[in-house]
Scaffold this motif. Structure first.
Motif, PDB file in Angstrom:
ATOM      1  N   ALA A   1      -2.246   8.006  11.472  1.00 24.32           N
ATOM      2  CA  ALA A   1      -0.903   7.437  11.639  1.00 24.32           C
ATOM      3  C   ALA A   1      -0.985   5.999  12.140  1.00 24.32           C
ATOM      4  CB  ALA A   1      -0.089   8.291  12.595  1.00 24.32           C
ATOM      5  N   ASP A   2      -1.909   5.721  13.061  1.00 26.04           N
ATOM      6  CA  ASP A   2      -2.085   4.348  13.548  1.00 26.04           C
ATOM      7  C   ASP A   2      -2.476   3.408  12.411  1.00 26.04           C
ATOM      8  OD1 ASP A   2      -1.412   4.952  16.164  1.00 26.04           O
ATOM      9  OD2 ASP A   2      -3.498   5.136  16.835  1.00 26.04           O
ATOM     10  N   LYS A   3      -3.392   3.856  11.563  1.00 27.59           N
ATOM     11  CA  LYS A   3      -3.829   3.039  10.426  1.00 27.59           C
ATOM     12  C   LYS A   3      -2.666   2.782   9.467  1.00 27.59           C
ATOM     13  CE  LYS A   3      -6.496   1.286   7.175  1.00 27.59           C
ATOM     14  NZ  LYS A   3      -6.530  -0.168   7.097  1.00 27.59           N
ATOM     15  N   ILE A   4      -1.906   3.829   9.163  1.00 23.45           N
ATOM     16  CA  ILE A   4      -0.774   3.699   8.246  1.00 23.45           C
ATOM     17  C   ILE A   4       0.265   2.755   8.828  1.00 23.45           C
ATOM     18  CG2 ILE A   4       1.149   4.945   7.186  1.00 23.45           C
ATOM     19  CD1 ILE A   4      -0.908   7.352   6.989  1.00 23.45           C
ATOM     20  N   ASN A   5       0.591   2.927  10.114  1.00 22.87           N
ATOM     21  CA  ASN A   5       1.568   2.045  10.757  1.00 22.87           C
ATOM     22  C   ASN A   5       1.072   0.612  10.831  1.00 22.87           C
ATOM     23  OD1 ASN A   5       3.665   3.869  11.210  1.00 22.87           O
ATOM     24  ND2 ASN A   5       2.690   4.652  13.045  1.00 22.87           N
ATOM     25  N   SER A   6      -0.223   0.433  10.948  1.00 19.65           N
ATOM     26  CA  SER A   6      -0.807  -0.907  10.947  1.00 19.65           C
ATOM     27  C   SER A   6      -0.653  -1.564   9.579  1.00 19.65           C
ATOM     28  CB  SER A   6      -2.280  -0.810  11.332  1.00 19.65           C
ATOM     29  OG  SER A   6      -2.974  -1.970  11.013  1.00 19.65           O
ATOM     30  N   ASP A   7      -0.900  -0.785   8.521  1.00 18.05           N
ATOM     31  CA  ASP A   7      -0.794  -1.311   7.158  1.00 18.05           C
ATOM     32  C   ASP A   7       0.651  -1.479   6.715  1.00 18.05           C
ATOM     33  OD1 ASP A   7      -3.547  -1.292   6.957  1.00 18.05           O
ATOM     34  OD2 ASP A   7      -3.632   0.546   5.759  1.00 18.05           O
TER      35      ASP A   7
ATOM     36  N   LYS B   1       0.842  -1.197   0.000  1.00 20.65           N
ATOM     37  CA  LYS B   1       0.000   0.000   0.000  1.00 20.65           C
ATOM     38  C   LYS B   1       0.878   1.247   0.000  1.00 20.65           C
ATOM     39  CE  LYS B   1      -4.247   1.612   1.879  1.00 20.65           C
ATOM     40  NZ  LYS B   1      -5.402   1.287   2.654  1.00 20.65           N
ATOM     41  N   SER B   2       0.520   2.225  -0.835  1.00 17.54           N
ATOM     42  CA  SER B   2       1.339   3.429  -0.943  1.00 17.54           C
ATOM     43  C   SER B   2       0.532   4.716  -0.746  1.00 17.54           C
ATOM     44  CB  SER B   2       2.048   3.464  -2.292  1.00 17.54           C
ATOM     45  OG  SER B   2       1.103   3.482  -3.337  1.00 17.54           O
ATOM     46  N   SER B   3      -0.780   4.609  -0.578  1.00 17.99           N
ATOM     47  CA  SER B   3      -1.598   5.788  -0.294  1.00 17.99           C
ATOM     48  C   SER B   3      -2.797   5.371   0.559  1.00 17.99           C
ATOM     49  CB  SER B   3      -2.061   6.467  -1.583  1.00 17.99           C
ATOM     50  OG  SER B   3      -2.982   5.666  -2.267  1.00 17.99           O
ATOM     51  N   TRP B   4      -3.312   6.326   1.305  1.00 20.92           N
ATOM     52  CA  TRP B   4      -4.397   6.066   2.245  1.00 20.92           C
ATOM     53  C   TRP B   4      -5.498   7.104   2.094  1.00 20.92           C
ATOM     54  CZ3 TRP B   4       0.592   4.930   2.805  1.00 20.92           C
ATOM     55  CH2 TRP B   4       0.920   3.648   3.264  1.00 20.92           C
ATOM     56  N   PRO B   5      -6.252   7.087   1.005  1.00 18.66           N
ATOM     57  CA  PRO B   5      -7.322   8.081   0.824  1.00 18.66           C
ATOM     58  C   PRO B   5      -8.434   7.936   1.864  1.00 18.66           C
ATOM     59  CG  PRO B   5      -7.433   6.399  -0.884  1.00 18.66           C
ATOM     60  CD  PRO B   5      -6.160   6.164  -0.124  1.00 18.66           C
ATOM     61  N   GLU B   6      -8.582   6.767   2.439  1.00 18.17           N
ATOM     62  CA  GLU B   6      -9.657   6.541   3.406  1.00 18.17           C
ATOM     63  C   GLU B   6      -9.469   7.321   4.702  1.00 18.17           C
ATOM     64  OE1 GLU B   6      -6.753   3.066   4.125  1.00 18.17           O
ATOM     65  OE2 GLU B   6      -7.397   4.301   2.443  1.00 18.17           O
TER      66      GLU B   6
ATOM     67  N   VAL C   1      -6.764  15.277   8.937  1.00 16.68           N
ATOM     68  CA  VAL C   1      -6.068  15.023   7.677  1.00 16.68           C
ATOM     69  C   VAL C   1      -6.833  15.688   6.534  1.00 16.68           C
ATOM     70  CG1 VAL C   1      -5.244  13.234   6.098  1.00 16.68           C
ATOM     71  CG2 VAL C   1      -5.202  12.817   8.565  1.00 16.68           C
ATOM     72  N   VAL C   2      -6.114  16.490   5.728  1.00 20.75           N
ATOM     73  CA  VAL C   2      -6.762  17.235   4.642  1.00 20.75           C
ATOM     74  C   VAL C   2      -6.274  16.810   3.248  1.00 20.75           C
ATOM     75  CG1 VAL C   2      -7.298  19.247   6.043  1.00 20.75           C
ATOM     76  CG2 VAL C   2      -5.111  19.138   4.841  1.00 20.75           C
ATOM     77  N   ARG C   3      -5.232  15.983   3.191  1.00 24.94           N
ATOM     78  CA  ARG C   3      -4.729  15.468   1.914  1.00 24.94           C
ATOM     79  C   ARG C   3      -4.478  13.977   2.051  1.00 24.94           C
ATOM     80  NH1 ARG C   3      -0.025  19.862   0.387  1.00 24.94           N
ATOM     81  NH2 ARG C   3      -1.405  21.660   0.307  1.00 24.94           N
ATOM     82  N   THR C   4      -4.597  13.261   0.950  1.00 24.62           N
ATOM     83  CA  THR C   4      -4.334  11.830   0.978  1.00 24.62           C
ATOM     84  C   THR C   4      -2.872  11.575   1.330  1.00 24.62           C
ATOM     85  OG1 THR C   4      -6.048  11.369  -0.670  1.00 24.62           O
ATOM     86  CG2 THR C   4      -4.324   9.709  -0.387  1.00 24.62           C
ATOM     87  N   PRO C   5      -2.612  10.871   2.427  1.00 25.12           N
ATOM     88  CA  PRO C   5      -1.237  10.534   2.767  1.00 25.12           C
ATOM     89  C   PRO C   5      -0.670   9.537   1.744  1.00 25.12           C
ATOM     90  CG  PRO C   5      -2.649  10.346   4.687  1.00 25.12           C
ATOM     91  CD  PRO C   5      -3.534  10.487   3.488  1.00 25.12           C
ATOM     92  N   VAL C   6       0.539   9.826   1.275  1.00 21.29           N
ATOM     93  CA  VAL C   6       1.199   8.951   0.304  1.00 21.29           C
ATOM     94  C   VAL C   6       2.646   8.744   0.711  1.00 21.29           C
ATOM     95  CG1 VAL C   6      -0.272   9.634  -1.627  1.00 21.29           C
ATOM     96  CG2 VAL C   6       1.842  10.882  -1.194  1.00 21.29           C
ATOM     97  N   ILE C   7       3.207   7.659   0.233  1.00 21.84           N
ATOM     98  CA  ILE C   7       4.628   7.417   0.453  1.00 21.84           C
ATOM     99  C   ILE C   7       5.409   8.416  -0.378  1.00 21.84           C
ATOM    100  CG2 ILE C   7       6.501   5.799  -0.039  1.00 21.84           C
ATOM    101  CD1 ILE C   7       4.734   3.600   0.945  1.00 21.84           C
ATOM    102  N   GLY C   8       6.437   8.936   0.220  1.00 19.26           N
ATOM    103  CA  GLY C   8       7.287   9.879  -0.497  1.00 19.26           C
ATOM    104  C   GLY C   8       7.783  10.900   0.402  1.00 19.26           C
TER     105      GLY C   8
ATOM    106  N   GLY D   1      -9.955  13.277   6.540  1.00 19.16           N
ATOM    107  CA  GLY D   1     -11.045  13.603   7.454  1.00 19.16           C
ATOM    108  C   GLY D   1     -10.858  13.002   8.836  1.00 19.16           C
ATOM    109  N   TRP D   2      -9.890  12.109   8.995  1.00 17.09           N
ATOM    110  CA  TRP D   2      -9.594  11.511  10.298  1.00 17.09           C
ATOM    111  C   TRP D   2      -8.688  12.440  11.099  1.00 17.09           C
ATOM    112  CZ3 TRP D   2      -8.158   5.618  10.109  1.00 17.09           C
ATOM    113  CH2 TRP D   2      -9.135   4.897   9.426  1.00 17.09           C
ATOM    114  N   VAL D   3      -8.645  12.233  12.404  1.00 21.66           N
ATOM    115  CA  VAL D   3      -7.652  12.881  13.260  1.00 21.66           C
ATOM    116  C   VAL D   3      -6.281  12.310  12.859  1.00 21.66           C
ATOM    117  CG1 VAL D   3      -6.850  13.129  15.641  1.00 21.66           C
ATOM    118  CG2 VAL D   3      -9.303  13.214  15.120  1.00 21.66           C
ATOM    119  N   MET D   4      -5.269  13.169  12.817  1.00 18.91           N
ATOM    120  CA  MET D   4      -3.958  12.785  12.313  1.00 18.91           C
ATOM    121  C   MET D   4      -3.366  11.576  13.043  1.00 18.91           C
ATOM    122  SD  MET D   4      -2.388  16.579  11.666  1.00 18.91           S
ATOM    123  CE  MET D   4      -0.825  16.096  10.966  1.00 18.91           C
ATOM    124  N   LEU D   5      -3.498  11.508  14.358  1.00 23.29           N
ATOM    125  CA  LEU D   5      -2.925  10.381  15.103  1.00 23.29           C
ATOM    126  C   LEU D   5      -3.625   9.068  14.755  1.00 23.29           C
ATOM    127  CD1 LEU D   5      -2.222  11.951  18.604  1.00 23.29           C
ATOM    128  CD2 LEU D   5      -0.576  11.325  16.829  1.00 23.29           C
TER     129      LEU D   5
END
Length: 83
Positions: free
Chosen positions: A36-42, A21-26, A76-83, A29-33
């Protein structure tokens, strides 16, 4: 008698490709922390960097970093992506 399917190929066949996975559009609108938990989980192999608008974002590419951009409410206001 057949050959074993490598674990990554088996995951792809099963539709479980979170390791790639390289992006998290879902999480927009979430709280940043929570994002981060979701991204670290994935992707436990990447680090998460937090930026608040209007702070300038890094211009270099880092395959081991995911940037989370939030607003004044830490949402979160932008889709987090790797980079």
């Amino acid at each position: 008698m057949g050959r074993a399917i490598p674990p990554r190929a088996a995951a792809a066949i099963a539709g479980d490709e979170d390791d790639d996975k390289s992006s998290w559009p879902e999480v927009v609108g979430w709280v940043m922390l929570n994002a981060a938990d979701k991204i670290n989980s994935d992707r436990p192999d990447v680090s998460v960097a937090f930026y608040m608008l209007p702070t300038p974002l890094p211009t270099d590419y880092d395959a081991n970093r995911v940037i989370i951009v939030g607003d004044e409410r830490s949402v979160v206001v932008r889709t987090p992506v790797i980079g």
